[in-house]
Design a protein around this motif. Sequence first.
Motif, PDB file in Angstrom:
ATOM      1  N   GLU A   1      44.033  33.537  45.939  1.00 51.79           N
ATOM      2  CA  GLU A   1      42.618  33.139  46.046  1.00 51.79           C
ATOM      3  C   GLU A   1      41.777  33.663  44.879  1.00 51.79           C
ATOM      4  O   GLU A   1      40.820  33.018  44.456  1.00 51.79           O
ATOM      5  N   PHE A   2      42.154  34.828  44.356  1.00 52.75           N
ATOM      6  CA  PHE A   2      41.285  35.460  43.345  1.00 52.75           C
ATOM      7  C   PHE A   2      41.848  35.367  41.928  1.00 52.75           C
ATOM      8  O   PHE A   2      41.310  35.954  41.002  1.00 52.75           O
ATOM      9  N   GLY A   3      42.946  34.660  41.767  1.00 50.48           N
ATOM     10  CA  GLY A   3      43.549  34.540  40.440  1.00 50.48           C
ATOM     11  C   GLY A   3      44.377  35.769  40.107  1.00 50.48           C
ATOM     12  O   GLY A   3      44.766  36.540  40.995  1.00 50.48           O
ATOM     13  N   SER A   4      44.607  35.963  38.827  1.00 45.85           N
ATOM     14  CA  SER A   4      45.502  37.059  38.402  1.00 45.85           C
ATOM     15  C   SER A   4      44.802  38.407  38.461  1.00 45.85           C
ATOM     16  O   SER A   4      43.592  38.503  38.269  1.00 45.85           O
ATOM     17  N   VAL A   5      45.613  39.447  38.683  1.00 50.77           N
ATOM     18  CA  VAL A   5      45.109  40.815  38.539  1.00 50.77           C
ATOM     19  C   VAL A   5      45.019  41.102  37.045  1.00 50.77           C
ATOM     20  O   VAL A   5      45.955  40.842  36.285  1.00 50.77           O
ATOM     21  N   ARG A   6      43.865  41.612  36.633  1.00 51.46           N
ATOM     22  CA  ARG A   6      43.664  41.899  35.202  1.00 51.46           C
ATOM     23  C   ARG A   6      43.647  43.394  34.897  1.00 51.46           C
ATOM     24  O   ARG A   6      44.154  43.825  33.875  1.00 51.46           O
ATOM     25  N   MET A   7      42.977  44.151  35.785  1.00 51.84           N
ATOM     26  CA  MET A   7      42.809  45.577  35.483  1.00 51.84           C
ATOM     27  C   MET A   7      42.655  46.353  36.790  1.00 51.84           C
ATOM     28  O   MET A   7      42.044  45.868  37.736  1.00 51.84           O
TER      29      MET A   7
ATOM     30  N   ILE B   1      39.993  50.281  42.413  1.00 51.87           N
ATOM     31  CA  ILE B   1      39.317  49.001  42.206  1.00 51.87           C
ATOM     32  C   ILE B   1      40.258  48.087  41.427  1.00 51.87           C
ATOM     33  O   ILE B   1      40.837  48.487  40.411  1.00 51.87           O
ATOM     34  N   VAL B   2      40.413  46.873  41.951  1.00 48.40           N
ATOM     35  CA  VAL B   2      41.319  45.897  41.338  1.00 48.40           C
ATOM     36  C   VAL B   2      40.484  44.742  40.810  1.00 48.40           C
ATOM     37  O   VAL B   2      39.802  44.062  41.592  1.00 48.40           O
ATOM     38  N   LEU B   3      40.510  44.519  39.526  1.00 41.24           N
ATOM     39  CA  LEU B   3      39.747  43.425  38.947  1.00 41.24           C
ATOM     40  C   LEU B   3      40.652  42.212  38.778  1.00 41.24           C
ATOM     41  O   LEU B   3      41.683  42.293  38.081  1.00 41.24           O
ATOM     42  N   CYS B   4      40.256  41.110  39.430  1.00 41.74           N
ATOM     43  CA  CYS B   4      41.018  39.864  39.315  1.00 41.74           C
ATOM     44  C   CYS B   4      40.137  38.841  38.598  1.00 41.74           C
ATOM     45  O   CYS B   4      38.970  39.091  38.331  1.00 41.74           O
ATOM     46  N   ASP B   5      40.687  37.659  38.328  1.00 41.57           N
ATOM     47  CA  ASP B   5      39.909  36.629  37.629  1.00 41.57           C
ATOM     48  C   ASP B   5      38.625  36.283  38.365  1.00 41.57           C
ATOM     49  O   ASP B   5      37.576  36.129  37.750  1.00 41.57           O
ATOM     50  N   ARG B   6      38.707  36.128  39.697  1.00 45.20           N
ATOM     51  CA  ARG B   6      37.543  35.599  40.416  1.00 45.20           C
ATOM     52  C   ARG B   6      36.930  36.590  41.397  1.00 45.20           C
ATOM     53  O   ARG B   6      36.050  36.223  42.168  1.00 45.20           O
ATOM     54  N   ALA B   7      37.382  37.841  41.387  1.00 42.32           N
ATOM     55  CA  ALA B   7      36.779  38.850  42.280  1.00 42.32           C
ATOM     56  C   ALA B   7      37.279  40.242  41.905  1.00 42.32           C
ATOM     57  O   ALA B   7      38.365  40.394  41.340  1.00 42.32           O
ATOM     58  N   ASP B   8      36.478  41.219  42.243  1.00 35.93           N
ATOM     59  CA  ASP B   8      36.937  42.608  42.183  1.00 35.93           C
ATOM     60  C   ASP B   8      37.178  43.064  43.619  1.00 35.93           C
ATOM     61  O   ASP B   8      36.374  42.765  44.513  1.00 35.93           O
ATOM     62  N   LEU B   9      38.258  43.772  43.835  1.00 37.40           N
ATOM     63  CA  LEU B   9      38.604  44.263  45.179  1.00 37.40           C
ATOM     64  C   LEU B   9      38.463  45.780  45.184  1.00 37.40           C
ATOM     65  O   LEU B   9      39.064  46.455  44.338  1.00 37.40           O
ATOM     66  N   ARG B  10      37.674  46.287  46.127  1.00 39.94           N
ATOM     67  CA  ARG B  10      37.559  47.751  46.242  1.00 39.94           C
ATOM     68  C   ARG B  10      38.232  48.184  47.538  1.00 39.94           C
ATOM     69  O   ARG B  10      37.866  47.711  48.624  1.00 39.94           O
TER      70      ARG B  10
ATOM     71  N   PRO C   1      38.835  53.223  53.101  1.00 41.90           N
ATOM     72  CA  PRO C   1      39.721  53.693  54.180  1.00 41.90           C
ATOM     73  C   PRO C   1      39.757  52.744  55.388  1.00 41.90           C
ATOM     74  O   PRO C   1      40.508  52.974  56.321  1.00 41.90           O
ATOM     75  N   ASP C   2      38.967  51.668  55.344  1.00 43.29           N
ATOM     76  CA  ASP C   2      38.933  50.733  56.468  1.00 43.29           C
ATOM     77  C   ASP C   2      39.398  49.320  56.106  1.00 43.29           C
ATOM     78  O   ASP C   2      39.562  48.489  56.989  1.00 43.29           O
ATOM     79  N   GLY C   3      39.538  49.052  54.839  1.00 45.84           N
ATOM     80  CA  GLY C   3      39.934  47.704  54.444  1.00 45.84           C
ATOM     81  C   GLY C   3      39.664  47.460  52.975  1.00 45.84           C
ATOM     82  O   GLY C   3      39.781  48.376  52.158  1.00 45.84           O
ATOM     83  N   VAL C   4      39.272  46.212  52.661  1.00 50.41           N
ATOM     84  CA  VAL C   4      39.053  45.837  51.264  1.00 50.41           C
ATOM     85  C   VAL C   4      37.712  45.135  51.134  1.00 50.41           C
ATOM     86  O   VAL C   4      37.432  44.171  51.863  1.00 50.41           O
ATOM     87  N   GLU C   5      36.889  45.623  50.220  1.00 51.46           N
ATOM     88  CA  GLU C   5      35.606  44.986  49.956  1.00 51.46           C
ATOM     89  C   GLU C   5      35.804  44.036  48.776  1.00 51.46           C
ATOM     90  O   GLU C   5      36.337  44.440  47.736  1.00 51.46           O
ATOM     91  N   ILE C   6      35.385  42.775  48.974  1.00 42.15           N
ATOM     92  CA  ILE C   6      35.635  41.766  47.950  1.00 42.15           C
ATOM     93  C   ILE C   6      34.321  41.402  47.272  1.00 42.15           C
ATOM     94  O   ILE C   6      33.366  40.974  47.936  1.00 42.15           O
ATOM     95  N   PHE C   7      34.269  41.567  45.977  1.00 44.44           N
ATOM     96  CA  PHE C   7      33.082  41.215  45.185  1.00 44.44           C
ATOM     97  C   PHE C   7      33.425  39.940  44.431  1.00 44.44           C
ATOM     98  O   PHE C   7      33.984  39.979  43.337  1.00 44.44           O
ATOM     99  N   GLY C   8      33.122  38.776  45.048  1.00 43.18           N
ATOM    100  CA  GLY C   8      33.466  37.484  44.452  1.00 43.18           C
ATOM    101  C   GLY C   8      32.404  37.025  43.473  1.00 43.18           C
ATOM    102  O   GLY C   8      31.473  37.759  43.139  1.00 43.18           O
ATOM    103  N   ASP C   9      32.518  35.765  43.023  1.00 49.30           N
ATOM    104  CA  ASP C   9      31.572  35.247  42.030  1.00 49.30           C
ATOM    105  C   ASP C   9      30.154  35.194  42.584  1.00 49.30           C
ATOM    106  O   ASP C   9      29.211  35.576  41.919  1.00 49.30           O
ATOM    107  N   THR C  10      30.033  34.704  43.823  1.00 52.40           N
ATOM    108  CA  THR C  10      28.678  34.539  44.360  1.00 52.40           C
ATOM    109  C   THR C  10      28.511  35.182  45.729  1.00 52.40           C
ATOM    110  O   THR C  10      27.431  35.114  46.304  1.00 52.40           O
ATOM    111  N   GLU C  11      29.572  35.751  46.256  1.00 52.56           N
ATOM    112  CA  GLU C  11      29.416  36.425  47.552  1.00 52.56           C
ATOM    113  C   GLU C  11      30.238  37.696  47.609  1.00 52.56           C
ATOM    114  O   GLU C  11      31.226  37.853  46.885  1.00 52.56           O
ATOM    115  N   ARG C  12      29.767  38.570  48.509  1.00 51.78           N
ATOM    116  CA  ARG C  12      30.424  39.859  48.689  1.00 51.78           C
ATOM    117  C   ARG C  12      30.785  39.956  50.162  1.00 51.78           C
ATOM    118  O   ARG C  12      29.934  39.692  51.015  1.00 51.78           O
TER     119      ARG C  12
END
Length: 396
Positions: A143-149, A302-311, A314-325
């Motif tokens: 969904e978020f494309g490739s992992v970059r950093m 923190i995982v930076l992907c093409d279309r979102a950063d994932l943080r 301790p409870d899950g994953v916060e997704i910082f997408g292009d236009t929504e979080r």
Amino acid sequence: MTSEPIRLGVAGLGRAFMLMLPTFRNDPRVRLVAAAAPREESRRAFEAEFGGRGHATVEGLAADPEVEAIYIATPHQMHADHVTAAAQGGKHILVDKPLAVTLEDADRMVEAADKAGVHLIVGPSHSFDAPVALAHELIKSGEFGSVRMVQALNYTDFLYRPRRPEELRTEEGGGVLFSQGVHQIDIVRLLCGGLARQVTAMTGAWDPTRPTEGAYSALMNFENGAFATLTYSGYAHFDSDTWMGNVAELGGEKPPEDYGKARRALVGLDAEAETKLKTTRTYGSGAEPPAARHHEHFGPIIVLCDRADLRLTPDGVEIFGDTERRFVEAPLGAVPRKTVIDALTAAVREDVPPPQTGRWGRASLEVCHAILRSADNGAAVDLSRQCGTTEKEEHA
Ligand SMILES: NC(=O)c1ccc[n+]([C@@H]2O[C@H](COP(=O)([O-])OP(=O)(O)OC[C@H]3O[C@@H](n4cnc5c(N)ncnc54)[C@H](O)[C@@H]3O)[C@@H](O)[C@H]2O)c1
């Protein structure tokens, strides 16, 4: 497939076993049937609680016909002999991290498991944490494309927790790399596809009374183009759990008044008294981890992907997408470390190994050594023993 619980033996009833106890006691998919421990009182305590058989040696445990698989939680430098004995006894193996201290031992262990046709899983490590597994699934979904950093940070009191003398000698597997770095490396490799290419790093050994690496910073790149920075300090000053909502490594709340506790507990102790203090945290001592309201974690990631950063939290994953979080929860089950038993059960009952096999553990160990070597010679170190997240992906 049989749904009978896996009949598990345990080698080493120390701190690591204590941390697995809540899982072993509560997950119906495993049943403890035997243990090996050099101390008579630990063996008797085990027999009294589990009704199984206490062996004085791992070889005795490996020959016990009641045992199907063995969890090896002895000191790092013994893993190679104990894994080899378990494999020769035809037992599947869950060996705590790191797989070994030397790569030669790692080779011997992978070979022994292959030869015996048994599964060798390296864990638990924090790469089994449910939020890490969730982030891995989210990445695999595409969904978020490739992992970059990836950025992975952890600031703890590791170097000041009570230690056996060899835990402060790098050549015997002491210091933060083999015990802690390997968690961070496992997580980062899992999120970046496993096949690391090159490492550049610096390390710090700044306390002459604990003369081993207490900190490092490393830059790694991967065959898929991703790169990652890994930073760790075990010097017991800043605590990055404050960046994780004051949730401690094992998922419990971290009381602010605990600040400085690790260093305070060591004041005035010589090496012998410190080793003794460590044994007060082992089986039979009552010092069991309290039930946690969050998952375990290994610091901010923190995982930076093409279309979102994932943080990872301790409870899950916060997704910082292009236009929504948004936030995706990793549900907290009744049993901690469920993912470890998921992996063991899938391997033993369905012949489906997790990513964290012996080859995987060897690849993470290779990165530990590469960090030490790069810090020593100031150059980038090429990696040649890496493997991907499935058994088939390996460096040529
Ligand atoms: N994954 C985790 O959360 C975690 C946490 C702590 C330790 N560990 C790992 O577990 C391993 C053990 O570390 P620890 O901190 O529990 O050490 P520890 O000293 O608390 O425990 C080691 C145990 O092994 C026993 N032992 C020694 N020789 C033995 C032998 N020949 N046969 C059977 N038992 C023997 C000791 O009596 C002791 O009880 C290490 O590899 C460490 O990296 C993992």
